[in-house]
Design an enzyme around this catalytic site. Structure first.
Site, PDB file in Angstrom:
ATOM      1  N   SER A 141       0.833  -1.203   0.000  1.00  0.00           N
ATOM      2  CA  SER A 141       0.000   0.000   0.000  1.00  0.00           C
ATOM      3  C   SER A 141       0.867   1.251   0.000  1.00  0.00           C
ATOM      4  O   SER A 141       1.632   1.494   0.937  1.00  0.00           O
ATOM      5  CB  SER A 141      -0.918   0.000   1.223  1.00  0.00           C
ATOM      6  OG  SER A 141      -1.554   1.247   1.289  1.00  0.00           O
ATOM      7  N   HIS A 201      -0.992  -1.095  -4.345  1.00  0.00           N
ATOM      8  CA  HIS A 201      -2.310  -0.744  -3.820  1.00  0.00           C
ATOM      9  C   HIS A 201      -2.374   0.768  -3.600  1.00  0.00           C
ATOM     10  O   HIS A 201      -1.580   1.339  -2.845  1.00  0.00           O
ATOM     11  CB  HIS A 201      -2.505  -1.500  -2.516  1.00  0.00           C
ATOM     12  CG  HIS A 201      -3.861  -1.387  -1.906  1.00  0.00           C
ATOM     13  ND1 HIS A 201      -4.942  -2.124  -2.341  1.00  0.00           N
ATOM     14  CD2 HIS A 201      -4.319  -0.640  -0.886  1.00  0.00           C
ATOM     15  CE1 HIS A 201      -6.004  -1.827  -1.607  1.00  0.00           C
ATOM     16  NE2 HIS A 201      -5.649  -0.918  -0.707  1.00  0.00           N
ATOM     17  N   ASP A 213      -4.636   3.729  -2.213  1.00  0.00           N
ATOM     18  CA  ASP A 213      -5.782   4.066  -1.366  1.00  0.00           C
ATOM     19  C   ASP A 213      -6.236   5.486  -1.640  1.00  0.00           C
ATOM     20  O   ASP A 213      -5.573   6.437  -1.226  1.00  0.00           O
ATOM     21  CB  ASP A 213      -5.390   3.944   0.111  1.00  0.00           C
ATOM     22  CG  ASP A 213      -5.217   2.506   0.545  1.00  0.00           C
ATOM     23  OD1 ASP A 213      -6.162   1.724   0.388  1.00  0.00           O
ATOM     24  OD2 ASP A 213      -4.129   2.169   1.052  1.00  0.00           O
ATOM     25  N   MET A 228      -8.729   8.352  -0.764  1.00  0.00           N
ATOM     26  CA  MET A 228      -9.640   8.733   0.330  1.00  0.00           C
ATOM     27  C   MET A 228     -10.056  10.185   0.180  1.00  0.00           C
ATOM     28  O   MET A 228      -9.212  11.042  -0.109  1.00  0.00           O
ATOM     29  CB  MET A 228      -8.951   8.580   1.676  1.00  0.00           C
ATOM     30  CG  MET A 228      -8.348   7.214   1.922  1.00  0.00           C
ATOM     31  SD  MET A 228      -7.595   7.168   3.559  1.00  0.00           S
ATOM     32  CE  MET A 228      -6.831   5.554   3.531  1.00  0.00           C
ATOM     33  N   HIS A 273      -8.023   1.293  -4.573  1.00  0.00           N
ATOM     34  CA  HIS A 273      -9.036   1.057  -3.547  1.00  0.00           C
ATOM     35  C   HIS A 273      -9.751   2.377  -3.301  1.00  0.00           C
ATOM     36  O   HIS A 273      -9.188   3.288  -2.683  1.00  0.00           O
ATOM     37  CB  HIS A 273      -8.325   0.541  -2.286  1.00  0.00           C
ATOM     38  CG  HIS A 273      -9.214   0.292  -1.118  1.00  0.00           C
ATOM     39  ND1 HIS A 273      -8.721   0.026   0.143  1.00  0.00           N
ATOM     40  CD2 HIS A 273     -10.564   0.254  -1.003  1.00  0.00           C
ATOM     41  CE1 HIS A 273      -9.726  -0.159   0.975  1.00  0.00           C
ATOM     42  NE2 HIS A 273     -10.859  -0.008   0.309  1.00  0.00           N
ATOM     43  N   MET A 289     -11.989   4.783  -1.514  1.00  0.00           N
ATOM     44  CA  MET A 289     -12.668   5.071  -0.248  1.00  0.00           C
ATOM     45  C   MET A 289     -13.203   6.496  -0.345  1.00  0.00           C
ATOM     46  O   MET A 289     -12.748   7.407   0.352  1.00  0.00           O
ATOM     47  CB  MET A 289     -11.707   4.893   0.925  1.00  0.00           C
ATOM     48  CG  MET A 289     -11.449   3.429   1.245  1.00  0.00           C
ATOM     49  SD  MET A 289     -10.014   3.203   2.320  1.00  0.00           S
ATOM     50  CE  MET A 289      -8.724   3.300   1.103  1.00  0.00           C
ATOM     51  N   MET A 303     -12.016  -6.090   4.388  1.00  0.00           N
ATOM     52  CA  MET A 303     -11.245  -5.168   5.231  1.00  0.00           C
ATOM     53  C   MET A 303     -10.978  -5.841   6.574  1.00  0.00           C
ATOM     54  O   MET A 303     -11.891  -6.379   7.205  1.00  0.00           O
ATOM     55  CB  MET A 303     -12.006  -3.868   5.474  1.00  0.00           C
ATOM     56  CG  MET A 303     -12.165  -2.957   4.264  1.00  0.00           C
ATOM     57  SD  MET A 303     -10.635  -2.436   3.466  1.00  0.00           S
ATOM     58  CE  MET A 303      -9.753  -1.635   4.801  1.00  0.00           C
ATOM     59  N   ASP A 358      -7.013  -6.500   3.676  1.00  0.00           N
ATOM     60  CA  ASP A 358      -6.384  -5.173   3.753  1.00  0.00           C
ATOM     61  C   ASP A 358      -6.531  -4.606   5.153  1.00  0.00           C
ATOM     62  O   ASP A 358      -7.646  -4.388   5.632  1.00  0.00           O
ATOM     63  CB  ASP A 358      -7.074  -4.263   2.713  1.00  0.00           C
ATOM     64  CG  ASP A 358      -6.484  -2.858   2.664  1.00  0.00           C
ATOM     65  OD1 ASP A 358      -5.447  -2.615   3.293  1.00  0.00           O
ATOM     66  OD2 ASP A 358      -7.083  -2.008   1.967  1.00  0.00           O
TER      67      ASP A 358
END
Ligand code: DX5
Ligand code: ZN
Length: 223
Positions: A8, A33, A35, A37, A66, A68, A139, A177
């Site tokens: 990540s 990965h 993330d 957000m 991913h 979010m 998760m 994750d």
């Protein structure tokens, strides 16, 4: 299914992103990965398209995005343009029909699609999406931050999803994750996970190659 390690980027040193991506590649990571957000869906803000797009120019590894954020469906085209290989959408950001349409749209652009479950959602929530996804993300922490403690009570959920996939002869992968490292990876692999997002324990390691190779070995031996 082969074991895959997805470090990540959230745990990388943002001042030296290019070097960090190279470090992950040299370590034997299978994907990266990312993330994303927005401070609304989760209480944190990370990075967006411009960072993903720049990373895509310096790595050969597939970018596993991913999402979010609220309204992730608005950003699929932009993510494709930025170089995403795979997009993961959380199960609770939109109604089921719309989520299925979004997953189909992701696939139609030639990317892999995945659905993600927050800790409070049961395994069953994922089942309706199995025909439309390449991966289910379970998760193992509350989404929002790296460096949290692994929730071992997620193990039965991993097992349940694996049983369902086996029963339905699905090739779908199971990704975990949050808090994955040497003390949690074996239990996840044993329960049926094959794809491991690892932030703190990969980029945070002195020797990332040694760490990643050890994770692969631990996961393979635990199956
Ligand atoms: C948490 C993110 C994770 C996080 C994992 O919301 O989805 O991908 O970066 O970090 P570690 O491995 O440090 O728990
Ligand atoms: Zn993540």
């Amino acid at each position: 299914m082969d074991i895959k390690i997805s470090p990540s980027i959230l745990a990388a040193d943002f001042l030296y992103l290019a070097d960090e991506m190279k470090r992950a590649e040299d370590a034997g990571a299978h994907m990266l990965h990312c993330d994303v957000m927005d401070g609304v869906y989760v209480p944190n803000i990370s990075f967006g398209f411009n960072v993903i797009s720049r990373i895509s120019t310096i790595t050969n590894l597939p970018l596993d995005v991913h999402m979010m954020t609220s309204c992730p469906e608005k950003y699929i085209d932009e993510l494709k343009k930025a170089g995403a290989a795979s997009i993961t959408i959380h199960s609770d950001v939109m109604p089921k029909e719309k989520l299925i349409e979004t997953l189909k749209y992701i696939k139609s652009l030639g990317m892999n699609a995945a659905v993600s479950l927050k800790p409070k959602f049961d395994a069953e929530v994922a089942f309706d999406y199995v025909p439309y996804v390449d991966m289910i993300l379970i998760m193992t922490v509350e989404p929002g931050f790296g460096g949290q403690k692994f929730m071992s009570d997620m193990i039965p959920k991993i097992k349940k999803v694996r049983e369902y996939l086996d029963q339905h002869k699905s090739e779908c992968s199971i990704q975990v994750d949050g808090g994955i490292g040497k003390d949690s990876i074996e239990a996840c692999a044993k329960a049926g996970a094959d794809n491991f997002v690892i932030g703190t324990a990969s980029f945070g390691a002195q020797n990332m190659k040694e760490a990643v190779q050890n994770f692969i070995k631990l996961a393979e031996n635990a199956r």
